[in-house]
Design a protein around this motif. Structure first.
Motif, PDB file in Angstrom:
ATOM      1  N   PHE A   1       0.817  -1.217   0.000  1.00 58.30           N
ATOM      2  CA  PHE A   1       0.000   0.000   0.000  1.00 58.30           C
ATOM      3  C   PHE A   1       0.852   1.268   0.000  1.00 58.30           C
ATOM      4  O   PHE A   1       0.345   2.361   0.233  1.00 58.30           O
ATOM      5  CB  PHE A   1      -0.950   0.005   1.207  1.00 58.30           C
ATOM      6  CG  PHE A   1      -0.307  -0.432   2.492  1.00 58.30           C
ATOM      7  CD1 PHE A   1       0.476   0.431   3.234  1.00 58.30           C
ATOM      8  CD2 PHE A   1      -0.472  -1.730   2.942  1.00 58.30           C
ATOM      9  CE1 PHE A   1       1.077   0.011   4.401  1.00 58.30           C
ATOM     10  CE2 PHE A   1       0.120  -2.164   4.116  1.00 58.30           C
ATOM     11  CZ  PHE A   1       0.903  -1.278   4.846  1.00 58.30           C
ATOM     12  N   ALA A   2       2.157   1.146  -0.290  1.00 59.42           N
ATOM     13  CA  ALA A   2       3.047   2.309  -0.305  1.00 59.42           C
ATOM     14  C   ALA A   2       2.614   3.303  -1.374  1.00 59.42           C
ATOM     15  O   ALA A   2       2.380   2.919  -2.524  1.00 59.42           O
ATOM     16  CB  ALA A   2       4.483   1.866  -0.551  1.00 59.42           C
ATOM     17  N   GLN A   3       2.525   4.580  -0.996  1.00 62.75           N
ATOM     18  CA  GLN A   3       2.081   5.613  -1.923  1.00 62.75           C
ATOM     19  C   GLN A   3       2.989   6.833  -1.931  1.00 62.75           C
ATOM     20  O   GLN A   3       3.328   7.348  -2.997  1.00 62.75           O
ATOM     21  CB  GLN A   3       0.654   6.059  -1.554  1.00 62.75           C
ATOM     22  CG  GLN A   3      -0.414   5.015  -1.804  1.00 62.75           C
ATOM     23  CD  GLN A   3      -0.649   4.758  -3.282  1.00 62.75           C
ATOM     24  OE1 GLN A   3      -0.457   5.650  -4.113  1.00 62.75           O
ATOM     25  NE2 GLN A   3      -1.049   3.548  -3.627  1.00 62.75           N
ATOM     26  N   ALA A   4       3.355   7.340  -0.766  1.00 66.58           N
ATOM     27  CA  ALA A   4       4.031   8.634  -0.661  1.00 66.58           C
ATOM     28  C   ALA A   4       5.541   8.438  -0.543  1.00 66.58           C
ATOM     29  O   ALA A   4       6.037   7.998   0.496  1.00 66.58           O
ATOM     30  CB  ALA A   4       3.504   9.400   0.559  1.00 66.58           C
ATOM     31  N   PRO A   5       6.334   8.740  -1.583  1.00 67.96           N
ATOM     32  CA  PRO A   5       7.778   8.506  -1.517  1.00 67.96           C
ATOM     33  C   PRO A   5       8.451   9.443  -0.526  1.00 67.96           C
ATOM     34  O   PRO A   5       8.078  10.612  -0.402  1.00 67.96           O
ATOM     35  CB  PRO A   5       8.245   8.775  -2.956  1.00 67.96           C
ATOM     36  CG  PRO A   5       7.209   9.668  -3.546  1.00 67.96           C
ATOM     37  CD  PRO A   5       5.916   9.294  -2.889  1.00 67.96           C
ATOM     38  N   GLY A   6       9.443   8.901   0.184  1.00 63.99           N
ATOM     39  CA  GLY A   6      10.179   9.739   1.113  1.00 63.99           C
ATOM     40  C   GLY A   6      10.885   9.000   2.229  1.00 63.99           C
ATOM     41  O   GLY A   6      11.760   9.550   2.886  1.00 63.99           O
ATOM     42  N   ALA A   7      10.550   7.725   2.471  1.00 58.19           N
ATOM     43  CA  ALA A   7      11.189   6.967   3.543  1.00 58.19           C
ATOM     44  C   ALA A   7      12.510   6.382   3.064  1.00 58.19           C
ATOM     45  O   ALA A   7      12.669   6.044   1.891  1.00 58.19           O
ATOM     46  CB  ALA A   7      10.274   5.847   4.016  1.00 58.19           C
TER      47      ALA A   7
END
Length: 349
Positions: free
Chosen positions: A171-177
Protein backbone atom coordinates in the motif's frame (compact mmCIF):
# COMPACT_ATOMS: atom_id res chain seq x y z
CA UNK A 1 15.71 3.70 34.26
CA UNK A 2 18.81 2.35 32.50
CA UNK A 3 19.43 1.40 28.88
CA UNK A 4 20.71 -1.95 30.17
CA UNK A 5 17.14 -2.65 31.33
CA UNK A 6 16.20 -3.14 27.67
CA UNK A 7 19.02 -5.47 26.69
CA UNK A 8 18.62 -9.12 25.73
CA UNK A 9 20.65 -11.76 23.94
CA UNK A 10 19.79 -12.59 20.36
CA UNK A 11 22.06 -14.95 18.41
CA UNK A 12 22.61 -13.94 14.81
CA UNK A 13 20.76 -16.95 13.42
CA UNK A 14 17.45 -15.48 14.59
CA UNK A 15 17.83 -12.45 12.31
CA UNK A 16 15.78 -12.98 9.13
CA UNK A 17 17.74 -12.34 5.94
CA UNK A 18 14.79 -12.85 3.58
CA UNK A 19 11.01 -12.58 4.09
CA UNK A 20 8.69 -15.55 4.03
CA UNK A 21 6.37 -15.94 1.06
CA UNK A 22 3.55 -15.22 0.93
CA UNK A 23 3.97 -12.27 3.25
CA UNK A 24 0.97 -13.10 5.44
CA UNK A 25 2.35 -16.61 6.13
CA UNK A 26 4.74 -15.09 8.68
CA UNK A 27 4.19 -16.12 12.27
CA UNK A 28 2.30 -13.90 14.71
CA UNK A 29 2.73 -13.93 18.48
CA UNK A 30 -0.40 -12.65 20.23
CA UNK A 31 0.86 -11.00 23.42
CA UNK A 32 -2.06 -10.53 25.81
CA UNK A 33 -2.97 -12.16 29.11
CA UNK A 34 -1.33 -15.25 27.62
CA UNK A 35 1.04 -15.86 24.73
CA UNK A 36 -0.58 -17.42 21.67
CA UNK A 37 1.23 -18.62 18.55
CA UNK A 38 -0.64 -17.69 15.39
CA UNK A 39 0.09 -16.54 11.82
CA UNK A 40 -0.30 -13.09 10.32
CA UNK A 41 -3.22 -14.25 8.19
CA UNK A 42 -5.07 -14.92 11.47
CA UNK A 43 -5.09 -11.20 12.31
CA UNK A 44 -8.73 -10.57 11.27
CA UNK A 45 -9.85 -13.20 13.82
CA UNK A 46 -8.01 -11.28 16.56
CA UNK A 47 -9.74 -7.98 15.76
CA UNK A 48 -13.37 -6.90 16.09
CA UNK A 49 -15.84 -5.33 13.68
CA UNK A 50 -15.62 -1.59 14.23
CA UNK A 51 -11.91 -1.57 15.02
CA UNK A 52 -9.80 0.72 12.82
CA UNK A 53 -6.38 -0.35 11.52
CA UNK A 54 -3.96 2.51 10.82
CA UNK A 55 -1.33 1.89 8.13
CA UNK A 56 1.72 3.99 7.21
CA UNK A 57 1.66 4.51 3.43
CA UNK A 58 5.16 5.95 3.10
CA UNK A 59 7.16 4.63 0.15
CA UNK A 60 10.82 3.66 0.51
CA UNK A 61 13.09 5.37 -1.98
CA UNK A 62 16.20 3.58 -3.33
CA UNK A 63 18.44 5.71 -1.13
CA UNK A 64 21.68 3.69 -1.31
CA UNK A 65 23.98 5.09 -3.97
CA UNK A 66 27.30 3.99 -5.44
CA UNK A 67 29.73 6.21 -7.33
CA UNK A 68 33.17 7.74 -7.29
CA UNK A 69 35.04 10.95 -6.58
CA UNK A 70 37.94 10.92 -9.03
CA UNK A 71 39.44 7.44 -8.44
CA UNK A 72 37.92 6.92 -4.98
CA UNK A 73 34.87 4.66 -4.78
CA UNK A 74 32.08 6.19 -2.72
CA UNK A 75 28.96 4.69 -1.16
CA UNK A 76 26.29 7.02 0.24
CA UNK A 77 23.02 6.26 1.98
CA UNK A 78 20.58 9.16 2.07
CA UNK A 79 18.76 9.34 5.36
CA UNK A 80 17.08 12.73 5.72
CA UNK A 81 16.30 15.76 3.56
CA UNK A 82 18.53 18.61 4.68
CA UNK A 83 15.78 21.19 4.18
CA UNK A 84 12.97 19.50 6.10
CA UNK A 85 11.22 17.77 3.19
CA UNK A 86 12.02 15.54 0.25
CA UNK A 87 11.35 18.13 -2.46
CA UNK A 88 14.76 19.78 -2.44
CA UNK A 89 18.16 18.87 -3.80
CA UNK A 90 19.95 18.74 -0.43
CA UNK A 91 20.12 15.51 1.58
CA UNK A 92 21.99 14.35 4.64
CA UNK A 93 23.75 11.07 3.96
CA UNK A 94 26.09 8.55 5.55
CA UNK A 95 29.09 8.27 3.23
CA UNK A 96 31.99 5.85 2.97
CA UNK A 97 34.85 6.67 2.99
CA UNK A 98 33.61 9.81 4.72
CA UNK A 99 37.09 10.83 5.88
CA UNK A 100 38.29 11.24 2.29
CA UNK A 101 35.49 13.58 1.23
CA UNK A 102 35.79 17.35 1.46
CA UNK A 103 33.32 20.20 0.96
CA UNK A 104 33.36 21.12 -2.71
CA UNK A 105 34.03 17.55 -3.91
CA UNK A 106 31.77 16.25 -6.67
CA UNK A 107 30.60 12.66 -6.58
CA UNK A 108 29.51 10.98 -9.81
CA UNK A 109 26.96 8.32 -8.89
CA UNK A 110 25.75 5.48 -11.05
CA UNK A 111 22.97 6.35 -13.48
CA UNK A 112 24.35 9.81 -14.33
CA UNK A 113 23.39 11.34 -10.98
CA UNK A 114 25.86 13.88 -9.56
CA UNK A 115 26.12 15.55 -6.16
CA UNK A 116 28.41 18.08 -4.51
CA UNK A 117 29.59 17.66 -0.93
CA UNK A 118 28.33 20.81 0.81
CA UNK A 119 29.23 20.02 4.40
CA UNK A 120 30.95 17.37 6.52
CA UNK A 121 29.29 16.33 9.76
CA UNK A 122 30.28 13.87 12.48
CA UNK A 123 30.45 10.11 12.10
CA UNK A 124 30.93 9.99 8.32
CA UNK A 125 27.80 12.03 7.66
CA UNK A 126 27.75 14.63 4.89
CA UNK A 127 25.31 17.02 3.28
CA UNK A 128 24.96 16.42 -0.46
CA UNK A 129 23.49 18.80 -3.03
CA UNK A 130 22.28 16.92 -6.08
CA UNK A 131 22.12 18.27 -9.61
CA UNK A 132 18.33 17.91 -9.60
CA UNK A 133 15.44 17.97 -7.11
CA UNK A 134 11.82 16.95 -6.56
CA UNK A 135 10.30 14.39 -8.90
CA UNK A 136 13.34 14.54 -11.14
CA UNK A 137 15.60 13.48 -8.26
CA UNK A 138 13.22 10.72 -7.15
CA UNK A 139 13.07 9.38 -10.69
CA UNK A 140 16.88 9.38 -10.86
CA UNK A 141 17.10 7.49 -7.56
CA UNK A 142 14.82 4.79 -8.97
CA UNK A 143 17.43 4.23 -11.67
CA UNK A 144 20.64 4.86 -9.76
CA UNK A 145 19.86 3.69 -6.23
CA UNK A 146 19.48 0.45 -4.32
CA UNK A 147 17.11 -0.28 -1.47
CA UNK A 148 18.61 0.85 1.87
CA UNK A 149 18.35 -2.43 3.74
CA UNK A 150 19.03 -2.38 7.49
CA UNK A 151 22.63 -3.02 8.59
CA UNK A 152 21.72 -6.34 10.21
CA UNK A 153 20.72 -7.86 6.85
CA UNK A 154 24.09 -9.22 5.75
CA UNK A 155 24.16 -11.68 2.91
CA UNK A 156 27.24 -13.19 1.37
CA UNK A 157 25.55 -12.89 -2.01
CA UNK A 158 24.83 -9.18 -1.47
CA UNK A 159 21.56 -7.35 -2.23
CA UNK A 160 18.79 -9.33 -3.88
CA UNK A 161 16.93 -7.81 -6.87
CA UNK A 162 13.71 -8.91 -5.13
CA UNK A 163 14.41 -6.44 -2.30
CA UNK A 164 12.85 -3.70 -4.44
CA UNK A 165 9.54 -5.48 -3.98
CA UNK A 166 10.15 -7.23 -0.67
CA UNK A 167 11.20 -4.07 1.19
CA UNK A 168 8.09 -2.15 0.14
CA UNK A 169 4.54 -2.44 1.44
CA UNK A 170 1.75 -3.26 -0.99
CA UNK A 171 0.00 0.00 0.00
CA UNK A 172 3.05 2.31 -0.31
CA UNK A 173 2.08 5.61 -1.92
CA UNK A 174 4.03 8.63 -0.66
CA UNK A 175 7.78 8.51 -1.52
CA UNK A 176 10.18 9.74 1.11
CA UNK A 177 11.19 6.97 3.54
CA UNK A 178 14.70 5.55 3.69
CA UNK A 179 13.60 2.61 5.84
CA UNK A 180 10.45 0.54 5.51
CA UNK A 181 7.57 0.59 8.02
CA UNK A 182 8.34 -3.09 8.46
CA UNK A 183 5.14 -4.21 10.20
CA UNK A 184 3.34 -3.29 6.98
CA UNK A 185 5.52 -5.68 4.96
CA UNK A 186 3.39 -8.60 6.19
CA UNK A 187 0.21 -7.45 4.47
CA UNK A 188 -1.14 -8.81 1.20
CA UNK A 189 -4.17 -7.80 -0.80
CA UNK A 190 -5.79 -11.02 0.41
CA UNK A 191 -5.25 -10.04 4.05
CA UNK A 192 -6.49 -6.50 3.49
CA UNK A 193 -9.65 -7.93 1.91
CA UNK A 194 -10.10 -10.23 4.91
CA UNK A 195 -9.91 -7.24 7.26
CA UNK A 196 -12.58 -5.51 5.20
CA UNK A 197 -14.84 -8.55 5.39
CA UNK A 198 -14.32 -8.69 9.15
CA UNK A 199 -15.64 -5.14 9.41
CA UNK A 200 -12.31 -3.61 10.38
CA UNK A 201 -11.96 -0.10 9.02
CA UNK A 202 -8.68 0.85 7.31
CA UNK A 203 -7.02 4.26 7.09
CA UNK A 204 -3.58 5.41 6.01
CA UNK A 205 -1.30 8.03 7.48
CA UNK A 206 2.20 8.98 6.35
CA UNK A 207 5.42 8.99 8.38
CA UNK A 208 8.63 9.06 6.36
CA UNK A 209 10.87 6.67 8.25
CA UNK A 210 14.48 7.79 8.60
CA UNK A 211 17.68 5.81 9.14
CA UNK A 212 17.67 7.04 12.74
CA UNK A 213 15.25 4.23 13.47
CA UNK A 214 18.26 1.87 13.47
CA UNK A 215 20.48 3.99 15.73
CA UNK A 216 21.37 2.28 19.01
CA UNK A 217 20.87 4.05 22.32
CA UNK A 218 24.41 4.75 23.53
CA UNK A 219 23.54 6.78 26.63
CA UNK A 220 23.44 4.91 29.93
CA UNK A 221 20.13 6.63 30.67
CA UNK A 222 17.77 6.35 27.65
CA UNK A 223 16.26 9.72 28.55
CA UNK A 224 19.56 11.27 27.43
CA UNK A 225 19.23 9.81 23.90
CA UNK A 226 18.61 12.43 21.16
CA UNK A 227 15.57 11.24 19.24
CA UNK A 228 15.47 11.66 15.46
CA UNK A 229 12.66 13.65 13.84
CA UNK A 230 10.56 12.31 10.97
CA UNK A 231 8.06 14.14 8.77
CA UNK A 232 4.47 12.96 8.95
CA UNK A 233 0.91 13.73 7.94
CA UNK A 234 -2.58 12.69 9.03
CA UNK A 235 -5.37 13.74 6.68
CA UNK A 236 -8.81 15.01 7.66
CA UNK A 237 -10.59 11.83 6.54
CA UNK A 238 -8.22 9.52 8.46
CA UNK A 239 -8.58 11.61 11.62
CA UNK A 240 -12.37 11.65 11.31
CA UNK A 241 -12.60 7.89 10.76
CA UNK A 242 -10.42 7.18 13.80
CA UNK A 243 -12.37 9.57 16.02
CA UNK A 244 -15.69 8.12 14.92
CA UNK A 245 -14.49 4.55 15.47
CA UNK A 246 -13.30 5.37 18.98
CA UNK A 247 -16.56 7.13 19.81
CA UNK A 248 -18.46 4.00 18.73
CA UNK A 249 -16.32 1.74 20.94
CA UNK A 250 -13.89 0.53 18.27
CA UNK A 251 -10.21 0.05 19.02
CA UNK A 252 -7.36 1.85 17.23
CA UNK A 253 -4.89 -0.72 15.91
CA UNK A 254 -1.55 0.80 14.94
CA UNK A 255 0.12 -1.21 12.18
CA UNK A 256 3.70 -0.62 13.21
CA UNK A 257 5.56 1.63 15.60
CA UNK A 258 5.76 4.38 12.97
CA UNK A 259 1.96 4.66 12.77
CA UNK A 260 1.79 4.58 16.57
CA UNK A 261 4.39 7.32 17.00
CA UNK A 262 2.61 9.60 14.53
CA UNK A 263 -0.80 9.04 16.13
CA UNK A 264 0.53 9.68 19.63
CA UNK A 265 2.35 12.80 18.42
CA UNK A 266 -0.82 14.30 16.99
CA UNK A 267 -3.43 13.17 19.54
CA UNK A 268 -4.77 15.52 22.17
CA UNK A 269 -4.74 14.63 25.87
CA UNK A 270 -8.36 13.54 25.51
CA UNK A 271 -7.39 11.07 22.77
CA UNK A 272 -9.09 13.04 20.03
CA UNK A 273 -7.10 13.12 16.82
CA UNK A 274 -6.86 16.23 14.63
CA UNK A 275 -5.47 16.44 11.11
CA UNK A 276 -1.70 16.87 11.36
CA UNK A 277 1.29 17.87 9.22
CA UNK A 278 4.69 18.27 10.80
CA UNK A 279 7.52 16.34 12.44
CA UNK A 280 7.37 13.59 15.03
CA UNK A 281 10.27 13.17 17.42
CA UNK A 282 8.34 11.58 20.26
CA UNK A 283 10.39 9.15 22.36
CA UNK A 284 8.09 6.70 24.14
CA UNK A 285 9.50 5.08 27.29
CA UNK A 286 7.87 3.07 30.08
CA UNK A 287 5.63 5.37 32.07
CA UNK A 288 4.16 7.01 28.98
CA UNK A 289 0.35 7.24 28.94
CA UNK A 290 -0.99 6.22 25.54
CA UNK A 291 -3.69 8.56 24.31
CA UNK A 292 -5.19 6.94 21.23
CA UNK A 293 -3.65 3.54 20.32
CA UNK A 294 -5.31 0.42 21.77
CA UNK A 295 -3.44 -2.40 19.99
CA UNK A 296 -0.05 -2.54 18.28
CA UNK A 297 0.91 -4.88 15.44
CA UNK A 298 4.69 -4.82 15.12
CA UNK A 299 7.82 -6.81 14.34
CA UNK A 300 10.46 -7.97 16.83
CA UNK A 301 12.99 -5.23 17.58
CA UNK A 302 16.66 -4.73 18.35
CA UNK A 303 17.90 -4.92 21.95
CA UNK A 304 18.63 -1.54 23.56
CA UNK A 305 16.70 0.21 20.77
CA UNK A 306 14.14 2.99 21.03
CA UNK A 307 11.60 0.64 19.43
CA UNK A 308 12.07 -2.10 22.01
CA UNK A 309 11.66 0.59 24.67
CA UNK A 310 8.43 1.66 22.97
CA UNK A 311 6.92 -1.83 22.99
CA UNK A 312 7.94 -2.22 26.63
CA UNK A 313 6.10 1.02 27.38
CA UNK A 314 3.03 -0.34 25.59
CA UNK A 315 2.85 -3.92 26.87
CA UNK A 316 5.14 -3.92 29.93
CA UNK A 317 8.89 -4.51 30.11
CA UNK A 318 8.79 -7.88 31.85
CA UNK A 319 5.95 -9.03 29.61
CA UNK A 320 7.91 -8.15 26.49
CA UNK A 321 11.03 -9.89 27.76
CA UNK A 322 8.94 -13.01 28.41
CA UNK A 323 7.42 -12.72 24.94
CA UNK A 324 10.83 -12.40 23.29
CA UNK A 325 12.20 -15.39 25.22
CA UNK A 326 9.15 -17.38 24.11
CA UNK A 327 9.71 -16.24 20.52
CA UNK A 328 13.35 -17.36 20.58
CA UNK A 329 12.45 -20.74 22.08
CA UNK A 330 9.73 -21.19 19.45
CA UNK A 331 12.01 -20.24 16.55
CA UNK A 332 10.45 -16.93 15.53
CA UNK A 333 12.36 -14.82 13.01
CA UNK A 334 13.42 -11.32 14.09
CA UNK A 335 13.66 -7.79 12.67
CA UNK A 336 12.63 -6.27 9.34
CA UNK A 337 12.09 -9.46 7.33
CA UNK A 338 11.03 -11.47 10.37
CA UNK A 339 7.79 -12.41 12.11
CA UNK A 340 5.34 -10.19 13.97
CA UNK A 341 3.46 -9.81 17.23
CA UNK A 342 0.15 -8.27 18.26
CA UNK A 343 0.52 -6.38 21.53
CA UNK A 344 -2.24 -5.65 24.01
CA UNK A 345 -1.66 -2.77 26.44
CA UNK A 346 0.00 -3.51 29.78
CA UNK A 347 -3.12 -2.83 31.84
CA UNK A 348 -5.05 -5.57 29.98
CA UNK A 349 -2.22 -8.06 29.43
Amino acid sequence: MRTDDFDFDLPREFVAQHPVRPRDAARLLDVGATLSDRHVHDLPDLLRPGDVAVFNDTRVIPARLFGHRDTVKVEATLHKPADGNGDGARWRAFARPGKRLRPGDTIAFDGGLNAAVEEKLEGGEVVLRFDRSGEELLDALETAGAMPLPPYIRRESGPDPRDREDYQTVFAQAPGAVAAPTAGLHFTERLLDALDRRGVKRVTVTLHVGAGTFLPVKADDPRDHPMHAEAGEIGDEAARTINEARAAGGRVVAIGTTALRLLETAAGEDGRLPAFAGESEIFILPGYRFKVVDLLFTNFHLPRSTLFMLVCAFAGTERMKQAYEHAKAAGYRFYSYGDACLLHPAETA
